[in-house]
Every structure is written in structure tokens, then in C-alpha cells.
Design a protein around this motif. Structure first.
Motif, PDB file in Angstrom:
ATOM      1  N   VAL A 163      -2.174   9.738  -2.534  1.00  0.00           N
ATOM      2  CA  VAL A 163      -1.071  11.227  -1.652  1.00  0.00           C
ATOM      3  C   VAL A 163      -1.702  11.731  -0.933  1.00  0.00           C
ATOM      4  CG1 VAL A 163      -1.193  13.891  -3.165  1.00  0.00           C
ATOM      5  CG2 VAL A 163      -1.547  11.661  -4.427  1.00  0.00           C
ATOM      6  N   CYS A 164      -0.701  11.663   0.098  1.00  0.00           N
ATOM      7  CA  CYS A 164      -0.985  11.686   1.235  1.00  0.00           C
ATOM      8  C   CYS A 164      -0.677  13.515   1.902  1.00  0.00           C
ATOM      9  CB  CYS A 164      -0.616  10.799   3.053  1.00  0.00           C
ATOM     10  SG  CYS A 164      -1.216   9.284   1.932  1.00  0.00           S
ATOM     11  N   SER A 165      -0.630  13.768   3.325  1.00  0.00           N
ATOM     12  CA  SER A 165      -0.301  14.757   4.127  1.00  0.00           C
ATOM     13  C   SER A 165      -0.230  14.810   4.687  1.00  0.00           C
ATOM     14  CB  SER A 165      -2.006  15.868   4.621  1.00  0.00           C
ATOM     15  OG  SER A 165      -2.399  16.224   3.111  1.00  0.00           O
ATOM     16  N   CYS A 166       1.590  14.378   4.846  1.00  0.00           N
ATOM     17  CA  CYS A 166       2.321  13.607   5.452  1.00  0.00           C
ATOM     18  C   CYS A 166       2.968  14.104   6.378  1.00  0.00           C
ATOM     19  CB  CYS A 166       4.177  13.332   5.099  1.00  0.00           C
ATOM     20  SG  CYS A 166       3.388  12.118   3.995  1.00  0.00           S
ATOM     21  N   GLN A 167       2.924  13.406   8.570  1.00  0.00           N
ATOM     22  CA  GLN A 167       3.461  13.934   9.489  1.00  0.00           C
ATOM     23  C   GLN A 167       4.937  14.911   9.198  1.00  0.00           C
ATOM     24  OE1 GLN A 167       2.528  11.147  12.845  1.00  0.00           O
ATOM     25  NE2 GLN A 167       0.513  11.470  12.026  1.00  0.00           N
ATOM     26  N   PRO A 168       5.743  15.366   9.805  1.00  0.00           N
ATOM     27  CA  PRO A 168       6.492  16.158   9.908  1.00  0.00           C
ATOM     28  C   PRO A 168       7.868  14.998  10.146  1.00  0.00           C
ATOM     29  CG  PRO A 168       5.649  17.450  11.682  1.00  0.00           C
ATOM     30  CD  PRO A 168       4.879  16.712  10.843  1.00  0.00           C
ATOM     31  N   GLN A 207       0.705  -0.788   0.015  1.00  0.00           N
ATOM     32  CA  GLN A 207      -0.392   0.146  -0.239  1.00  0.00           C
ATOM     33  C   GLN A 207       1.490   0.797  -0.164  1.00  0.00           C
ATOM     34  OE1 GLN A 207      -2.870   0.110   3.575  1.00  0.00           O
ATOM     35  NE2 GLN A 207      -3.641  -1.877   3.117  1.00  0.00           N
ATOM     36  N   PRO A 208       2.013   1.090  -0.929  1.00  0.00           N
ATOM     37  CA  PRO A 208       2.622   2.690  -1.094  1.00  0.00           C
ATOM     38  C   PRO A 208       1.520   4.201  -1.169  1.00  0.00           C
ATOM     39  CG  PRO A 208       2.533   1.319  -3.670  1.00  0.00           C
ATOM     40  CD  PRO A 208       1.232   0.831  -2.107  1.00  0.00           C
ATOM     41  N   TYR A 209       2.465   4.871  -0.501  1.00  0.00           N
ATOM     42  CA  TYR A 209       1.927   6.413  -0.733  1.00  0.00           C
ATOM     43  C   TYR A 209       2.951   7.271  -0.927  1.00  0.00           C
ATOM     44  CZ  TYR A 209       3.977   6.495   3.969  1.00  0.00           C
ATOM     45  OH  TYR A 209       5.068   6.615   4.859  1.00  0.00           O
ATOM     46  N   ILE A 210       2.836   8.679  -0.983  1.00  0.00           N
ATOM     47  CA  ILE A 210       3.203   9.568  -1.873  1.00  0.00           C
ATOM     48  C   ILE A 210       3.279  10.615  -0.829  1.00  0.00           C
ATOM     49  CG2 ILE A 210       2.488  10.102  -3.844  1.00  0.00           C
ATOM     50  CD1 ILE A 210       4.961  11.026  -4.883  1.00  0.00           C
ATOM     51  N   CYS A 211       4.209  11.347  -0.324  1.00  0.00           N
ATOM     52  CA  CYS A 211       3.681  12.725   0.499  1.00  0.00           C
ATOM     53  C   CYS A 211       3.425  14.250  -0.442  1.00  0.00           C
ATOM     54  CB  CYS A 211       4.522  13.018   1.904  1.00  0.00           C
ATOM     55  SG  CYS A 211       4.523  11.495   2.621  1.00  0.00           S
ATOM     56  N   GLU A 212       2.482  15.004   0.240  1.00  0.00           N
ATOM     57  CA  GLU A 212       2.943  16.364  -1.015  1.00  0.00           C
ATOM     58  C   GLU A 212       4.188  16.699  -1.308  1.00  0.00           C
ATOM     59  OE1 GLU A 212      -2.532  17.085  -0.458  1.00  0.00           O
ATOM     60  OE2 GLU A 212      -0.623  18.470   0.923  1.00  0.00           O
ATOM     61  N   GLY A 213       4.606  17.194  -2.051  1.00  0.00           N
ATOM     62  CA  GLY A 213       6.131  18.319  -1.651  1.00  0.00           C
ATOM     63  C   GLY A 213       6.515  17.265  -2.199  1.00  0.00           C
ATOM     64  N   THR A 214       6.701  15.928  -2.523  1.00  0.00           N
ATOM     65  CA  THR A 214       7.577  15.041  -2.510  1.00  0.00           C
ATOM     66  C   THR A 214       8.789  15.024  -3.805  1.00  0.00           C
ATOM     67  OG1 THR A 214       6.453  12.765  -1.844  1.00  0.00           O
ATOM     68  CG2 THR A 214       8.095  12.468  -3.051  1.00  0.00           C
ATOM     69  N   ARG A 229       8.884  10.554 -10.941  1.00  0.00           N
ATOM     70  CA  ARG A 229       9.006  10.972 -11.921  1.00  0.00           C
ATOM     71  C   ARG A 229       8.989  12.659 -11.883  1.00  0.00           C
ATOM     72  NH1 ARG A 229      10.155   9.093 -16.753  1.00  0.00           N
ATOM     73  NH2 ARG A 229       9.670   6.823 -16.860  1.00  0.00           N
ATOM     74  N   ARG A 230       7.869  12.980 -11.048  1.00  0.00           N
ATOM     75  CA  ARG A 230       7.869  14.510 -10.865  1.00  0.00           C
ATOM     76  C   ARG A 230       7.513  15.222  -9.086  1.00  0.00           C
ATOM     77  NH1 ARG A 230       2.140  16.434  -9.967  1.00  0.00           N
ATOM     78  NH2 ARG A 230       0.928  13.964  -9.999  1.00  0.00           N
ATOM     79  N   SER A 231       7.539  16.371  -9.189  1.00  0.00           N
ATOM     80  CA  SER A 231       7.695  16.741  -8.010  1.00  0.00           C
ATOM     81  C   SER A 231       6.308  17.377  -7.698  1.00  0.00           C
ATOM     82  CB  SER A 231       8.503  17.807  -7.301  1.00  0.00           C
ATOM     83  OG  SER A 231       8.731  18.771  -8.224  1.00  0.00           O
ATOM     84  N   SER A 232       5.265  17.710  -7.960  1.00  0.00           N
ATOM     85  CA  SER A 232       3.959  18.750  -7.478  1.00  0.00           C
ATOM     86  C   SER A 232       3.143  17.595  -7.136  1.00  0.00           C
ATOM     87  CB  SER A 232       3.668  18.791  -9.214  1.00  0.00           C
ATOM     88  OG  SER A 232       3.236  18.007  -9.976  1.00  0.00           O
ATOM     89  N   PHE A 233       3.327  16.850  -6.905  1.00  0.00           N
ATOM     90  CA  PHE A 233       2.023  16.034  -5.664  1.00  0.00           C
ATOM     91  C   PHE A 233       0.920  16.723  -4.968  1.00  0.00           C
ATOM     92  CE2 PHE A 233       4.138  12.371  -7.933  1.00  0.00           C
ATOM     93  CZ  PHE A 233       4.163  11.982  -8.559  1.00  0.00           C
ATOM     94  N   THR A 234      -0.736  16.494  -5.142  1.00  0.00           N
ATOM     95  CA  THR A 234      -1.378  17.883  -4.131  1.00  0.00           C
ATOM     96  C   THR A 234      -2.587  16.353  -3.868  1.00  0.00           C
ATOM     97  OG1 THR A 234      -2.084  18.692  -5.808  1.00  0.00           O
ATOM     98  CG2 THR A 234       0.393  19.456  -4.579  1.00  0.00           C
ATOM     99  N   ARG A 235      -3.078  16.162  -3.324  1.00  0.00           N
ATOM    100  CA  ARG A 235      -4.387  16.173  -2.504  1.00  0.00           C
ATOM    101  C   ARG A 235      -5.709  16.923  -3.745  1.00  0.00           C
ATOM    102  NH1 ARG A 235      -5.409  12.093   0.640  1.00  0.00           N
ATOM    103  NH2 ARG A 235      -7.555  13.028   1.346  1.00  0.00           N
TER     104      ARG A 235
END
Length: 806
Positions: free
Chosen positions: A594-599, A499-506, A558-564
Motif C-alpha cells: 500500500v503506497c502513498s502514490c504521487q499525483p 511487485q504490485p502496489y495499490i495506492c491509497e484511495g484506490t 474488491r474495496r476502496s478503503s486501503f490506507t497505510r
């Protein structure tokens, strides 16, 4: 001459005349009175007042003979006489005796000085007595002679039997001992006097045991007098030794003792076989270590001298088939089977056995006499044996894709008997649960019976049985191990449900998830997996898969503009291919959130968090809603429980009200009390005009119905036991009056409990109006309805709000 003045007198005395001597005799060993003790006293010259005569002291002393008394003489007799040379025959001297035995054993004649015995004496108890004698002037009661000590000796007689010491006597000597060997020494003692005559002089002799033993007459030492006594002929001797006093002369005493003499063993015998040939039979199927037989060489010795060792001749072939061991307890030779036998190969064994003493003593025998030989003959018996497989175990390999009917291998067994019976083969059903193989019953060929799958069972262990077709049906079995070889028939899969996830701002190029794969196959060279994406017309602009060439791969952004706001999930197909031949592959689609990851970079991936995210609410809000729902459910359950409890209490009170009955002693006029307007309102009776006090408030402590009923019944019972003059009755009235005077809220006397407690027989009548038959009405009061008169007493009594029925 020497002159001496004493007490005003002048006395002329010579030195020899000053001393007086008394001889005292004492007893010495041997019974001779060798010493006499003399006691002298000086008698002062007595010079009378005014006299001029000089008195010279005369020499005086004790005179007695030697004193002896024989022992064991019961007759009282005179044993001697004491006499002073001062004695003139006028009986003016009194003799006094004191010391050992004076008065009870000896007495003295106070006039003559003769000493007599009073009882018989025992020298063994007391050998002599020391006494004191004194001579006193009867007239002046003054000592004529000073006190003198003398000894009376008890003469010994032969009155004791000699006794042996340290009995019983037990001794042992080696067999074959030479003449004069010391066996033992016996010792006897005699209580008589050894210094007087021959009473205690002992002499020893042998009463029993000759000619084998003799004894020294004076010392009691027993020695052998017979050479080369053999233990094997006789092991024990009883020697009776006698001792006599008086040097063995007649009239003496004697006693005897028994000395037990045992002969200890020496190695003077060699082993000897009783037979020159021993024959044994053993079946050919006897197991290794089986006892074929026992042989024994007889040795007359015992203990360590009888120990021997058996052996077989080493130069014969038969000695390797059998071995012989010595039984340490019975000293037998155990013939054991060392190798398997075969009747068809060899049917008889002949060998020589030898027995040799472990400890030899060349003083008695030659070295060759400590060994003996015999011959063993062992016959092998024919046994109908089961078939024997050519191999103890079989191990084969077969590929898992082998077709049904493929030959795996063949087993073979033969009958070793001379008959050579035919054999049939079969597979043990209990050991073959899969039933994947079959066997030809005639030739033992095993084939595949059903499709194999290495992933389910990679080894098959089956038991093949070979059985003779004769009536005996002898059989044997062998284990067959079949290994199933692997082929590439399973596709590779991802190791788990990722269950992979990508944080916003990756950022682009960052690793999102590491992938691993598994495959149920087991190739010989090991697994090697290849990871890739499904080929598409256009390149995936969001993610790519990087194969690490170590059976792992990584999902990279591949990119860095992932947002929920743009998108919450992405689907990524992943292809996994193995290295088999032919190669197999599988495709798995991963959902990347796509997650709003914690610090710390953590994304809420739990079920609750995922549900909150899918609903568009925060996790705290969702938890608050759940807590409120749980609280409402708990309150509902508590209210339901309380309601049921109240219903049960109400039903219980109704049942108790029905059980409350009116006692028979209560007046039937009082039936029912109820408020106006209740069930009794239709009676239409006139209410009394007298105002009654109403209790301003109810008592906090309320009585239960059963307490009221019990109180009434108790009052009714007591009313039959007391009268108006009873102290209990008077005290009750006084207590009620005191309550009425001091408590404005006390119940009135005109109530049912007071009425029930009044009792009967009062000359003044009842205090209660409940017993009145009629009621006089005032002229101005209207005529009352003649129906039953009922009044509610509850306001003035501490009963409950509910109806009270009696």
C-alpha cells in the motif's frame, strides 16, 4: 628630233638616242641562258660653259658570254668575262663584283673583267648564284655602266647515290593469291638534277625473290609472279630490290633495300584426326567433371581459320555419360565425365567424335572437307569402393519421455563391389556430445541410451559410420537427425517477479496488476494458461483475480478503503494452470504494498525508497544522512593523508640534519649552538654581559639546511682563492657595511658565514671574535667556567627554530 635645254645648254636629241639598253641573262631550267637583263643609262650631254659644240650620247652596254660552272671542280678557273663596249683597251675601266659568293666563291679581274672560281661548288647545296657587276672609270671614279645583275649556274654531275625512302618495307598478302597481286611499292630519290641528263633518272630491278616476285622498273611496284603460294609450305619471303640512276647505264650509282613479304592465312585446310581410334581408361569412382582424356584434330591453318568445335554423336547412349568441350587455347577436345560410373553396371563405352571448322571458305575446299570423325573407346576400371547408405540423410522423431532402450530407427548400407564385404556400424563420438543414443554395430539399429529432455536439447544430430571389415577398412558416413517431441513435464510460472502496489484511495474494481505466465514446454496446439486464487473457506475481501482468457490475468481491488495506517502489505496467492495432459499448475504468492502514490499515480518502488518507507522516514531525510556519512569519511581520509605527509617531511629533515657535517676549515672552537637550557646548559659557562640585538621577527623566507650548507662550503672555497687586496674581498666588506648602516635587522658581522668568507692573510686580523683565543674579563665579572664557550646565534641569524649543526 627634240631639243631640250638643261643647265643652261640646248641639246638636240632624238628619241632613239635617249634610251640605252642593257641585256641581262638569267638561268632557266635545262641550263640555257634564255633571258638577259639590260640596264641602260642616259649620259647627259655635257656643254661646257661658253661652248657652242653639241655632244651626242653614244650607245654603250654590257657584253658577256653565258656563265656556267661545273660542280665538284676543285681547280680555280675562269668561267667567263664581263666587258663593256665602252672599253678601248687602255685599262681605264675598273670592274667590281658583288652579291652571292663574291670574294669567297668568285672573284673578278678588275682590269679584264674575267670571273674566276675560288673553290669547288656543290649543286645540291646551291644551284645558282646571283651577282652584281659594276664598271667604274679609273680616272673620274664615276660609273661607266650602271650596276647590272647576272646569274652563274652550277652545272650538275652524277655525284649522289639514290636512296630508298620509308624503310624498312614490310608487307603481307593472302596465301593462294593470283599472279600479278600487288605486294608493295618501293620509292627511291636522287639528289642530282633531274632536268640535266640522266643523273637522277632511276630504274628498279629484283636482285632476290624471283621467280615469286617481280618489280615494275619505273614505278617500283612489287607484284607476285608465282601463282598459289601456300603459307603452310612457306610463310615469309625476303625480296631484295635494287635501284640504279643513269637509267641503269654503266658508271651510275645504285642501292638496294629488302622487302619482307608475309603470307596471311586463308582457310584452305580442314581438321584431320591423326588416329582413327582413341582409347581411354577411367576409374569408376571418378567424380563428375573429371577429364577422361584429350583428342585433337590437326588443322594446318592458323588463327580464326584453325578454330573448330568437337561433338559426340547424339544417337548413342554413351554420349549422355560423357561430354566433350573445346579448349579455346590449344584447340583440343576435352572428354569430361557427365554421370557417375559403376563398374558393376557397365565397363566399356564406345562413341564417335567429330571436329568441324567454325569458319569455312568454299573458294578453296568443299564443305565436307572442313570436318573429320574418329572413334572413342572408354574403359571403366574397377575400384574398391566404400559402403553406400541407402538414404543420403535420415530424420526421425522420438518423445522426450521415451524409456532407455527404445528403438528410434535403423540405418542400412551395402558394399557395391562384387565381393560384397560385411559392414559394421558405429556412431562418431566427436559429433555426439550427449551420448544419448547407441547403435547396433551389426544391423545399424539406433536406440535411446539415456533419458531425453526436450527443454535442454530438442534436436540431436549424430553421424553414423559404416566400415568394411576387410583390411582396407573403407568407410562412409551419413547424418542422422533426431527430433525430441515435447510432453507436458514443466509447470507454468509467472512471467517475472511481480511487485504490485495499490495506492491509497484506490476505488473498488480498479486493475492493480496485469499478470502473464510462461512454460518451458512447447505443445503443438500452443500454450493456454488459466489463472485463479487458492480456494479458501472465505472469499478474499481485498482482491480478486480476473482471467482474461488470453494467457493474461488482472488483480482487481474488491474495496476502496486501503490506507497505510491500517496495513502496508497484503499477500495474495496466485495459481497458474496449463492446458497439457495431464494439466500442471504452480502457486506464486504476490506481496501487494500500500503506497502513498504521487499525483501521477507513481509509487516509490525503488530499493532506497522502499527502505525509507520501511524505516518510517522520508526519502529526503534518508538522503541527507547518507550525504553526511560520505562527507565524514572523505574528511577522515584527507586528515590521514596530511598526517602521513607531515611525518614523512619530519623524517626527511632529521636525515638531512645528520648528514650536515662541519667543514675542516672552520675553527674547532665553534662546535654547537643551542639555546640556554638545552643540551649545552650543563656546561655552566658565563654568558657575556654585552646585550645583543634581537631580531624582532623572523624573515618570511627561510633557508633550507642544504642551502645554508652549500653557502658555507662555497664561502670556504672562495676564501682560499682571494686575499685582502682582492677587489672581491673589498666589495664584500663594503656591501656588509652598507647593509649594517641601512638595515637595522641585518645579521651582525660576528657570524659564521662572515668569518668563513674573510679569508686569510689579513694584516689587521679577523673582524670576528670567533678566532680569539682568550677573552679578558672585567674585574667585576665573576670567573667563568673554563669549559667550552657556546653561544646561540639563531636569534641574530636567519636560521630556523631547530638546532643548527656545522
Amino acid at each position: 628630233m627634240q631639243w631640250k635645254e638643261m643647265h643652261g645648254w640646248t641639246v638636240k636629241m632624238s628619241v632613239p638616242s635617249v634610251l640605252a639598253m642593257v641585256t641581262v641573262f638569267s638561268v632557266i631550267p635545262g641550263g640555257v641562258l634564255s633571258d638577259m637583263r639590260g640596264i641602260q643609262d642616259l649620259e647627259a650631254q655635257q656643254i661646257a660653259q661658253g661652248s657652242t659644240h653639241l655632244h651626242r650620247r653614244l650607245k654603250r652596254g654590257w657584253i658577256w658570254k653565258q656563265l656556267f660552272v661545273p660542280e665538284e671542280d676543285p681547280t680555280p678557273r675562269v668561267i667567263g668575262q664581263l666587258k663593256s663596249d665602252y672599253y678601248r683597251g687602255e685599262f681605264s675601266i675598273k670592274y667590281i663584283l658583288s652579291g652571292d659568293g663574291a670574294g669567297d666563291t668568285f672573284e673578278i679581274d678588275e682590269y679584264s673583267g674575267e670571273i674566276r672560281t675560288l673553290k669547288k661548288l656543290d649543286r645540291e647545296e646551291k644551284a645558282f648564284y646571283v651577282l652584281q657587276a659594276q664598271a667604274i672609270n679609273r680616272r673620274s671614279n664615276e660609273p661607266v655602266e650602271p650596276q647590272s645583275e647576272f646569274i652563274i649556274k652550277v652545272q650538275d654531275i652524277n655525284d649522289n647515290v639514290p636512296q630508298f625512302q620509308n624503310e624498312p618495307y614490310v608487307s603481307s598478302i593472302p596465301e593462294m593469291s593470283p599472279t600479278g597481286t600487288t605486294v608493295a611499292q618501293v620509292t627511291a630519290t636522287d639528289a642530282d638534277d633531274p632536268m640535266f641528263g640522266n643523273n637522277a633518272k632511276l630504274i628498279y630491278s629484283v636482285l632476290q625473290g624471283e621467280p615469286y616476285f617481280s618489280v615494275e622498273p619505273k614505278t617500283g611496284i612489287i607484284v607476285t609472279s608465282w601463282p598459289n603460294m601456300d603459307r603452310e609450305a612457306r610463310e615469309q619471303y625476303l625480296v631484295v630490290v635494287q635501284v640504279k640512276d643513269m637509267l641503269g647505264l654503266s658508271g651510275g650509282y645504285s642501292s638496294s633495300t629488302t622487302v619482307t613479304v608475309s603470307l596471311t592465312d586463308v582457310n584452305d585446310n580442314g581438321p584431320t584426326f591423326q588416329h582413327h581410334l582413341y582409347t581411354f581408361a577411367v576409374p569408376e569412382n571418378a567424380a563428375e567433371g573429371t577429364t577422361v582424356g584429350r583428342i585433337m584434330a590437326y588443322d594446318g591453318d592458323s588463327g580464326i581459320n584453325a578454330k573448330m568445335t568437337y561433338s559426340l554423336e547424339d544417337d548413342l547412349e554413351e554420349s549422355s555419360t560423357f561430354i566433350i568441350e573445346t579448349d579455346p587455347v590449344t584447340q583440343e577436345g576435352l572428354i569430361l565425365l557427365a554421370k557417375p560410373l559403376d563398374y558393376e553396371t557397365k565397363r566399356r563405352f564406345v562413341m564417335a567424335a567429330e571436329a568441324v571448322n567454325d569458319h569455312v571458305d568454299t573458294r578453296f575446299l568443299d564443305l565436307e572437307e572442313f570436318r573429320d570423325r574418329t572413334t572413342l573407346k572408354i574403359v571403366v576400371e574397377d575400384v574398391d569402393e566404400p559402403p553406400v547408405f541407402l538414404s543420403a540423410v535420415y530424420e526421425w522423431k522420438v518423445p522426450e519421455n521415451a524409456a532407455v532402450g527404445t528403438v528410434v530407427g535403423s540405418v542400412s548400407a551395402r558394399d557395391t563391389d562384387t565381393v560384397n564385404n560385411p559392414i559394421r556400424y558405429s556412431i562418431d563420438k566427436q559429433g555426439d556430445n550427449t551420448k544419448a543414443f547407441k547403435i547396433d554395430p551389426n544391423n545399424g539399429t539406433i536406440i535411446v541410451a539415456r533419458a531425453l529432455d526436450r527443454e535442454n536439447a530438442n534436436w540431436h544430430n549424430i553421424t553414423v559410420e559404416a566400415k568394411e571389415t576387410t583390411q582396407s577398412h573403407l568407410s562412409s558416413s551419413v547424418v542422422v537427425f533426431i527430433k525430441v517431441l515435447d510432453i507436458n513435464d514443466n509447470v507454468p510460472r509467472l512471467a517475472r517477479d511481480y511487485q504490485p502496489y495499490i495506492c491509497e484511495g484506490t476505488q473498488a474494481g480498479e486493475l492493480i496488476q496485469l499478470l502473464r505466465a510462461v512454460d518451458q514446454d512447447d505443445p503443438v496446439e500452443g500454450h493456454h494458461f488459466y489463472f485463479s486464487m487458492v480456494p479458501e473457506k472465505h472469499i478474499n475481501p481485498n482482491f480478486t483475480i480476473r482471467d482474461n482468457q488470453d494467457n493474461t490475468a488482472g488483480i482487481v481491488a474488491r474495496r476502496s478503503s486501503f490506507t497505510r495506517k491500517d496495513r502496508t502489505q497484503y499477500l495474495l496467492p496466485v495459481v497458474v494452470t496449463d492446458s497439457g495432459s495431464p494439466a500442471l499448475s504452480s502457486t506464486s504468492t504476490l506481496t501487494i504494498s500500500v503506497c502513498s502514490c504521487q499525483p501521477a499515480g507513481h509509487c516509490p518502488t525503488g530499493r532506497v525508497e522502499a527502505l525509507a518507507l520501511s524505516m518510517g522516514v522520508s526519502l529526503q531525510t534518508l538522503l541527507g544522512i547518507v550525504i553526511c556519512l560520505i562527507t565524514l569519511i572523505v574528511l577522515s581520509i584527507l586528515m590521514l593523508v596530511v598526517r602521513r605527509h607531515r611525518l614523512k617531511q619530519q623524517e626527511k629533515l632529521e636525515v638531512e640534519g645528520k648528514e650536515l657535517e662541519l667543514p675542516e676549515t672552520v675553527s674547532q672552537k665553534v662546535l654547537y649552538y643551542r639555546e640556554t637550557g638545552g643540551v649545552g646548559a650543563d656546561l655552566n659557562f658565563c654568558q657575556p654581559a654585552v646585550p645583543l640585538r634581537r631580531h624582532p621577527r623572523r624573515r618570511e623566507r627561510r633557508l633550507r639546511r642544504e642551502d645554508v650548507r652549500a653557502s658555507i662550503r662555497m664561502s670556504l672555497r672562495e676564501s682560499h682563492l682571494i686575499g685582502p687586496d682582492d677587489d672581491v674581498f673589498r666589495q664584500f666588506i663594503l656591501d656588509r657595511l652598507a647593509e649594517a648602516d641601512h638595515d637595522p635587522y641585518v645579521p651582525p658581522f660576528d657570524n659564521l658565514r662572515t668569518y668563513a668568507y674573510e679569508g686569510v692573510g689579513s694584516p689587521t686580523g679577523s673582524l670576528s671574535s670567533l678566532d680569539s683565543a682568550t677573552t679578558e674579563l672585567e674585574p667585576e665579572q665573576p670567573v667563568c667556567n673554563p669549559r667550552t664557550y657556546t653561544v646561540r646565534l639563531t636569534p641574530w641569524y636567519w636560521g630556523g627554530e631547530e638546532d643548527t649543526i656545522f
